[in-house]
Structure formats: C-alpha cells, structure tokens
Design a protein around this motif. Sequence first.
Motif, PDB file in Angstrom:
ATOM      1  N   PRO A  76       0.827  -1.210   0.000  1.00 39.50           N
ATOM      2  CA  PRO A  76       0.000   0.000   0.000  1.00 39.50           C
ATOM      3  C   PRO A  76       0.859   1.258   0.000  1.00 39.50           C
ATOM      4  CG  PRO A  76       0.191  -0.802   2.239  1.00 39.50           C
ATOM      5  CD  PRO A  76       0.934  -1.782   1.364  1.00 39.50           C
ATOM      6  N   LEU A  77       0.297   2.336  -0.529  1.00 39.69           N
ATOM      7  CA  LEU A  77       1.006   3.607  -0.620  1.00 39.69           C
ATOM      8  C   LEU A  77       0.094   4.741  -0.134  1.00 39.69           C
ATOM      9  CD1 LEU A  77       2.475   3.017  -4.191  1.00 39.69           C
ATOM     10  CD2 LEU A  77       3.796   3.023  -2.069  1.00 39.69           C
ATOM     11  N   GLY A  78       0.714   5.852   0.251  1.00 41.09           N
ATOM     12  CA  GLY A  78      -0.041   7.035   0.621  1.00 41.09           C
ATOM     13  C   GLY A  78      -0.207   7.215   2.116  1.00 41.09           C
ATOM     14  N   THR A  79      -0.413   8.460   2.509  1.00 45.02           N
ATOM     15  CA  THR A  79      -0.591   8.793   3.924  1.00 45.02           C
ATOM     16  C   THR A  79      -1.986   9.354   4.184  1.00 45.02           C
ATOM     17  OG1 THR A  79       0.436  10.971   3.540  1.00 45.02           O
ATOM     18  CG2 THR A  79       1.857   9.199   4.323  1.00 45.02           C
ATOM     19  N   PHE A  80      -2.921   9.055   3.280  1.00 41.01           N
ATOM     20  CA  PHE A  80      -4.317   9.442   3.462  1.00 41.01           C
ATOM     21  C   PHE A  80      -5.037   8.283   4.124  1.00 41.01           C
ATOM     22  CE2 PHE A  80      -8.736   9.813   1.865  1.00 41.01           C
ATOM     23  CZ  PHE A  80      -9.045  11.075   2.339  1.00 41.01           C
ATOM     24  N   PHE A  81      -5.277   8.385   5.405  1.00 42.40           N
ATOM     25  CA  PHE A  81      -6.008   7.348   6.134  1.00 42.40           C
ATOM     26  C   PHE A  81      -6.552   7.957   7.417  1.00 42.40           C
ATOM     27  CE2 PHE A  81      -1.471   6.894   7.178  1.00 42.40           C
ATOM     28  CZ  PHE A  81      -1.481   7.015   8.554  1.00 42.40           C
ATOM     29  N   LEU A  82      -7.459   7.245   8.042  1.00 45.12           N
ATOM     30  CA  LEU A  82      -8.158   7.741   9.223  1.00 45.12           C
ATOM     31  C   LEU A  82      -7.219   7.871  10.407  1.00 45.12           C
ATOM     32  CD1 LEU A  82     -11.082   8.476  10.038  1.00 45.12           C
ATOM     33  CD2 LEU A  82     -11.294   6.145  10.906  1.00 45.12           C
ATOM     34  N   ARG A  83      -7.243   9.038  11.052  1.00 44.21           N
ATOM     35  CA  ARG A  83      -6.497   9.227  12.301  1.00 44.21           C
ATOM     36  C   ARG A  83      -7.422   8.824  13.437  1.00 44.21           C
ATOM     37  NH1 ARG A  83      -3.867  10.359   7.666  1.00 44.21           N
ATOM     38  NH2 ARG A  83      -1.813  11.276   8.062  1.00 44.21           N
ATOM     39  N   GLU A  84      -7.236   7.611  13.931  1.00 46.65           N
ATOM     40  CA  GLU A  84      -8.171   7.036  14.896  1.00 46.65           C
ATOM     41  C   GLU A  84      -7.845   7.405  16.341  1.00 46.65           C
ATOM     42  OE1 GLU A  84     -10.094   3.178  13.615  1.00 46.65           O
ATOM     43  OE2 GLU A  84      -8.097   2.899  12.747  1.00 46.65           O
TER      44      GLU A  84
END
Length: 341
Positions: A193-201
């Motif tokens: 997987p790539l990218g730093t767009f994800f949910l900050r939980e």
Amino acid sequence: MSFQITVQPSGRQFSCDEGETILTAAIRAGVGLPYGCKNGACSSCKGKLLEGDISHGAHQEKALPVKEEQLGFALFCCATPHSDVTIEAREVAGIGEFPVRKMPTRVVKLDKVADDVIVLSLQLPANERLQYLAGQYVEFMLRDGKRRSYSMANAPYKDEYLTLHIRHMPGGLFTDQVFTTMKERDILRLEGPLGTFFLREDSDKPMVLLASGTGFAPIKALVEQCAHTGSQRPITLYWGGRRPQDLYMMALCEEWAATLPDFTFVPVISNAQPEDQWQGRNGFVHQAVIDDLPDLSAYQVYACGAPVVVESAQRDFVALCKLPAEEFYADSFTSEADLAS
C-alpha cells in the motif's frame, strides 16, 4: 554511493541512494513522510531543507513556488540529495506498519456503475491479503515502466476482493484498457500500500468527508472502516459532481445515512440540467461545507478528488472556517493531464 537523511524533529535517519528521491528512500525504509501523488503535483510531501544539498526534478510551480524553494522548502517526492541532508518534516505515525509489496492480481469483475466509471474487482494470490489502511492506494505497473495510481474503495476488512473505482479518461494509457480490452481473468501487477491518506483514529473529533467524482473511492473505505470499528464520531459526507449521475453510489450513501449513527450525507451538484430534475443542493461541494459549517475549528476534514476541489477546500477551510491546518487530510487525484498543466 548513498547519503544519510536525518528527519527533524524526530531524529529518524535513513539512507538514500545516489539518484534516488528522498521520498522513495523514506518509503523503502518505512519512515512515514507525508505524501500523496509522488510526482510533484500535490505538495503533500512539502517540507524544509535544513542542511545539505539537493536538486529538484520536474514538478508543478503551484506545488513548490520559486519563492518557497528559495526559502528552503522542498518537495521530497522529486528532491534528490547530493550530500547528507537534514530535513524538517511532520512524520505520519503508523505509515510503516504494513510493508510495501509488489504482487500479481487477477481481474475478477468489471462493473460499469456509470457511463464513465467502472468498479474493478481484483483477486490477490491464494493465501495472500494486501494489508493496508483504509484510504491508501496501489500503483499498477504498466508497460515501459509507467505507473497509474488508484485508491482502494473498500476497507481492509470488507469484501473478498480488492475494489477500485476507475473513471475513464479518453486516451488514458490504463483507463482506455479498462474500458475496452480488459476482461475477467486478466493478470495485472501492482505495488502497495502507498499514501498517507487514512483515518487518524486517535482523535474523537467530528469528521467532514469531502469527495468529488471518484474521489469517493477512498472516502467509502473510510466510512466502512468507521462502521467496522463501531466509531462514535459524527460524520458528515459531502459528495460533489457535475451531474447527478456522477454520484454513482448515491444509494449506498443514503443507506449509510439511514443505518449508521451520527452519519449525514449531503450530495451537491454543480451543473444540473433541467432533464436531471435535481432537487438537492447546487454549487461547488466545498462551498456547501462552508455554508453549513462556518466554524470548523473543532473538526477533522478528509478530502479527496480533483486537485482544484482539494486545493480550494484546504485554502478556504483554513482561512475562512478556522480549521486547524494540521487537521486537513487529503488525497488529490492527479491525472496525466493535471501533470502536464
């Protein structure tokens, strides 16, 4: 020859081969520098050069204006070091949790959900599952070393297959193939997987999810992630398109609004025609957020879609709605046409 990269304020260090970009080396080392497009268009990876010598490859002026470069700012996705360097960057926690892998995948299904959108379902090798965070993307490795990036449209816990939303870009190297010659059982190669767009939980702030077009894909994955974990955070999803048919999964969003606690869905159309008989909100999708939520100081925003939408939202939410700049998370969908502009 390799050079040592030091990241401040964390003090993390990693090596970068000669001719390699700082971001590529960071991904390889599992160091969580923020990034999005990887090609000098979105500015997500922008940071500051504190010490050392670098040169920039091709990039867009709007991503790194000359004045900013003169002040020591750098785009790490296209910055190549010529000495040991020290950079200043905000690291993203958890980004190195899952290794970046290359693997073959088989086309299982091609569902045409709109005239110009296909949901592509992919099966990974037996006994393998791509570990990723909802919101991340993969790159397809094509002929002549070219690559094309697409976000996962399902959360890692959801569905048997990996699903992607592909919008047809006439003349596009990959999308023409998807819409004309690709068939079930074809084999593709991907990396992720790539990218730093994800949910900050680690936050309990209410969330605004902003999507334009197929930018809905990673937003869909975020909603599924929240539903899976039983998140109690209030969520408002704004999805914008030119015509109603651009909101190709509106029924799913309406189902979420009916079944998920504290979930609100606001569809917004910018160019409705009389024959559409559109009765909902009109105008630009990010303006609808401003109209509804003039004070975003206590929110997190996750935005995905066309660069102009993401850039306008970031600028106006921070300047007009008091959104803390560090609470705006984005994935800008840059096409080859965007890169050439």
